[in-house]
Design a protein around this motif. Structure first.
Motif, PDB file in Angstrom:
ATOM      1  N   LEU A 322      41.825  15.321 -42.161  1.00 47.06           N
ATOM      2  CA  LEU A 322      40.496  14.969 -41.670  1.00 47.06           C
ATOM      3  C   LEU A 322      39.555  16.166 -41.748  1.00 47.06           C
ATOM      4  N   LEU A 323      40.059  17.362 -41.358  1.00 51.07           N
ATOM      5  CA  LEU A 323      39.205  18.553 -41.354  1.00 51.07           C
ATOM      6  C   LEU A 323      39.074  19.174 -42.741  1.00 51.07           C
ATOM      7  N   SER A 326      37.401  16.963 -45.405  1.00 53.99           N
ATOM      8  CA  SER A 326      36.017  16.553 -45.109  1.00 53.99           C
ATOM      9  C   SER A 326      34.995  17.276 -45.979  1.00 53.99           C
TER      10      SER A 326
END
Length: 447
Positions: A322-323, A326
């Motif tokens: 997710l990080l 991104s």
């Protein structure tokens, strides 16, 4: 069930359980058990074997032996009245300066922080000792609570620190060994102490009514030579203890665990020198050490259960993807992680935050090629705020428990706000100037 759904459900369940007021160690272990069974198809023997291996790994960790030794050292120092004697000396030396008594509290807490490693003793001791003196001299009630709560929390950052021992035991990385963490925390801790010192001095100079000096007659009761002798007599013993612990670590003579043993011996001798060493005191110190160590280790076990189940079911990969996936910059990702720690600090104990976030964040840090020691120190400085931020700042409740009549929580909350801002300024300085963290470890350990 997909890892994404399990990750959200696991964190959501943890938040709800904590909000309901259940004991944190058992909450972490209970949530881990529930989702571990869901993830492995309710294979109880498999989950039990994993837990047994985790417990064995914790109990076999030599670094964690330092925890009861540092706690025992803190208990001995708390009962040997070291802080009380130092405050009495600085009361006379700094009292004639505007805001001088507040400055004395900061100095005493800084020295006491470098000998204890836990905050409860500092906040309670200074709350009982300094609050009546400051209020009697006309200090602002809110600022008095802010000074004592903020300065008292330095014990969790300035080494020797229990938090650093737990952190080093969690990561298992050479870069974030306890020795490197201790060396890296020295300058950040002193910077926070200096920020508090300068803030009190400037504010009381601009508005003497919030921190008036003691009377000239009281200040002139002692000559300069007497003031110097009083200060040195009360300051040399704790400085010698600091050198015994930190000096041996930085010189490479002793490991943090061995230095903790030396520190406990030094505190024992200091209590004997102050004629405070009795069988009753030793018994009380031993019981208090046992209770605190048991609490820390139960949190450690519950946190390890939680993080092992979370990582096994793919939660760490979900957060990392997710990080990292991104497309955000490294600075933005670091900011997001710091924001998560800051918000969690308003509601959750520092140990639980470390036990939950470090196993998730550290792989991301290594993937982004960020210096793990620098990031770890940002985490630790950030966790300073967790002791002061409402609604569940532990230092606030420690102080409220010993504060004189007339204090309410809103007054205490008002007093700590400037100091939370100063902690964030300190965090910003560490972020912009990484050498503030890395210089000492590079100098002593040649990272």
């Amino acid at each position: 069930m997909s890892p994404e759904v399990l990750t959200v459900a696991m964190f959501g369940t943890l938040v709800v359980a904590v909000a309901l007021g259940h004991p944190l160690a058992y909450t972490l272990a209970g949530v881990a058990t529930l989702f571990g069974l869901i993830d492995n198809g309710f294979n109880v023997p498999m989950l039990f074997n994993m837990y047994a291996n985790q417990c064995w790994g914790i109990m076999d960790n030599y670094v964690l032996v330092a925890i009861p030794l540092f706690i025992f050292m803190a208990q001995l120092l708390d009962r040997s009245k070291v802080a009380e004697k130092l405050f009495e000396s600085l009361y006379i030396v700094l009292g004639s300066v505007k805001g001088g008594l507040g400055l004395a509290v900061v100095v005493v807490c800084t020295v006491f922080a470098a000998t204890t490693g836990i905050i409860g003793a500092s906040v309670v001791a200074m709350g009982l000792l300094a609050t009546p003196a400051l209020l009697e001299k006309g200090y602002d009630k809110a600022m008095t609570s802010g000074i004592i709560c903020a300065a008292g929390t330095l014990g969790i950052l300035i080494p020797p620190s229990i938090m650093m021992v737990v952190y080093g035991g969690l990561t298992g990385l050479k870069e974030t060994s306890v020795g490197n963490l201790f060396a890296g925390a020295v300058i950040p801790g002193l910077i926070l102490s200096t920020l508090y010192f300068v803030y009190i001095l400037v504010r009381c100079t601009m508005n003497p009514r919030v921190g008036p000096p003691i009377s000239k007659e009281e200040a002139d009761r002692y000559s300069s030579a007497q003031k110097w002798a009083m200060t040195m007599k009360s300051l040399v013993p704790p400085l010698a203890l600091i050198f015994m612990v930190m000096g041996t670590i930085l010189a490479g003579v002793a490991t943090p665990t061995e230095a903790a043993g030396l520190g406990a011996l030094g505190a024992f001798l200091l209590a004997a020198a102050n004629r405070k060493l009795t069988w009753k005191m030793l018994k009380e110190c031993s019981y208090a050490t046992m209770r605190t160590t048991a609490m820390v280790m139960m949190l450690f076990i519950g946190g390890k259960f939680f993080s092992s189940v979370f990582l096994r079911m793919g939660g760490g990969d979900v957060v990392a993807d997710l990080l990292i996936g991104s497309g955000l910059s490294r600075w933005t990702i670091v900011f997001i992680m710091m924001l998560i720690v800051f918000i969690m600090g308003m509601f959750v104990d520092w140990a639980a935050i470390l036990l939950v976030t470090v196993p998730i964040f550290m792989p991301i840090v290594l993937e982004l090629e960020i210096d793990p020691l620098w990031f770890s120190m940002l985490m630790c400085v950030n966790l300073q705020t967790s002791f002061l931020t409402p609604p569940f700042g532990y230092a606030l409740f420690y102080f409220a428990g010993v504060a004189p009549k007339g204090y309410d929580m809103m007054t205490i909350y008002k007093g700590i706000l400037p100091f939370v801002a100063l902690q964030l300024i300190g965090l910003l300085l560490m972020t912009v100037f990484p050498a503030l963290v890395t210089w000492l470890p590079d100098l002593f350990f040649g990272r």
